[in-house]
Design an enzyme around this catalytic site. Structure first.
Site, PDB file in Angstrom:
ATOM      1  CG  HIS A  78     -35.023  44.064  14.515  1.00  0.00           C
ATOM      2  ND1 HIS A  78     -34.358  44.981  15.284  1.00  0.00           N
ATOM      3  CD2 HIS A  78     -35.314  43.037  15.364  1.00  0.00           C
ATOM      4  CE1 HIS A  78     -34.253  44.544  16.525  1.00  0.00           C
ATOM      5  NE2 HIS A  78     -34.841  43.364  16.600  1.00  0.00           N
ATOM      6  CE1 TYR A 100     -32.271  44.804  19.884  1.00  0.00           C
ATOM      7  CE2 TYR A 100     -29.976  44.138  19.966  1.00  0.00           C
ATOM      8  CZ  TYR A 100     -31.301  43.827  19.745  1.00  0.00           C
ATOM      9  OH  TYR A 100     -31.639  42.547  19.398  1.00  0.00           O
TER      10      TYR A 100
END
Length: 263
Positions: free
Chosen positions: A96, A38
């Site tokens: 992730h 991010y």
């Protein structure tokens, strides 16, 4: 892990991200979710530092990206994440995706090592199907604490919810508002009208009733506080049945496309 958290995906403006984290924590949130991919861990850390909330009261999660999933890279990248976040440890560290450099026998022992060193409290996975979760359980010494996947009224993930309940791990919903598609949907809007609530509150309350933790992203104070109010909304059995019976499967993130979209 609090059942409502603040998601920070695409919150890339550092000042805005830090302010949204501070606002959420001071409004009552105690769960903040970020990720290496991010590119906002430093801003999230700034928001935590600025909030008048003790670090010990915050459940903080981040994720290791697919290019950092070799054993040594997991260690190095996590140490860098902690430095960016300005914390000594995180409450939850996710894989992730089961993609890229992910090899269970190489990747997951690094997560166990991080637990042993006290740098992470819990190990999580994200975008894993049941067979991926079971492999991780077989390899890890630590328990799998959570699996974070896209979940909302249009992608109800019944198989994963059942698997989570059977195997005793948490299911965490990203995109719990289906990227805004819950707004204006006839069933959800009608239930919201019945309760003098927002469609977001109805969707988040439905997830809570299903035992799913939600991490809706929000940047404005209005949306942050509106989502938080979902904790006070009680749906009836009839409401839940109406949402359960929404006859659609609308996946907003293609699990095969997801990693490639970040490269």
């Amino acid at each position: 892990m609090p059942m409502l958290g603040l998601g920070t995906w695409q919150n890339e403006d550092a000042e805005q991200c830090a302010e949204s984290v501070r606002t959420a924590l001071e409004a009552g949130y105690r769960h903040i979710d970020t990720a290496q991919a991010y590119d906002n861990e430093s801003a999230v850390g700034d928001g935590i530092a600025a909030a008048d909330v003790d670090r010990d009261d915050i459940f903080l999660a981040t994720k290791v990206w697919i290019s950092n999933l070799s054993h040594d890279d997991v260690i190095k990248a996590t140490e860098e994440s902690l430095d960016k976040l300005g914390v000594d440890s995180v409450d939850l560290l996710y894989v992730h995706w089961a993609a890229g450099e992910y090899e269970p026998e190489e990747t997951l022992p690094a997560f166990d090592e991080l637990v042993d060193r006290g740098l992470i409290d819990n190990v999580g996975v994200s975008n894993f199907e049941p067979h991926h979760v079971e492999t991780a359980m077989d390899v890890l010494d630590a328990p799998v604490f959570a699996n974070q996947v896209e979940t909302h009224p249009f992608l109800q993930q019944s198989e994963l919810r059942e698997h989570a309940a059977e195997q005793d791990y948490e299911l965490v919903a990203y995109s719990p508002l289906a990227r805004g598609e819950v707004f204006g949907h006839d069933v959800i809007e009608a239930i919201a009208d019945d309760h003098d609530a927002s469609e977001a509150q109805v969707s988040l309350a439905w997830l809570r009733e299903k035992g799913v933790t939600a991490i809706p992203k929000a940047t404005s104070e209005a949306h942050i506080t509106d989502n938080l109010a979902s904790l006070d909304l009680s749906l009836t059995d009839a409401d839940i049945d109406r949402i359960d019976n929404i006859d659609t499967v609308d996946r907003r993130v293609d699990p095969d496309f997801g990693p490639a979209a970040w490269d």
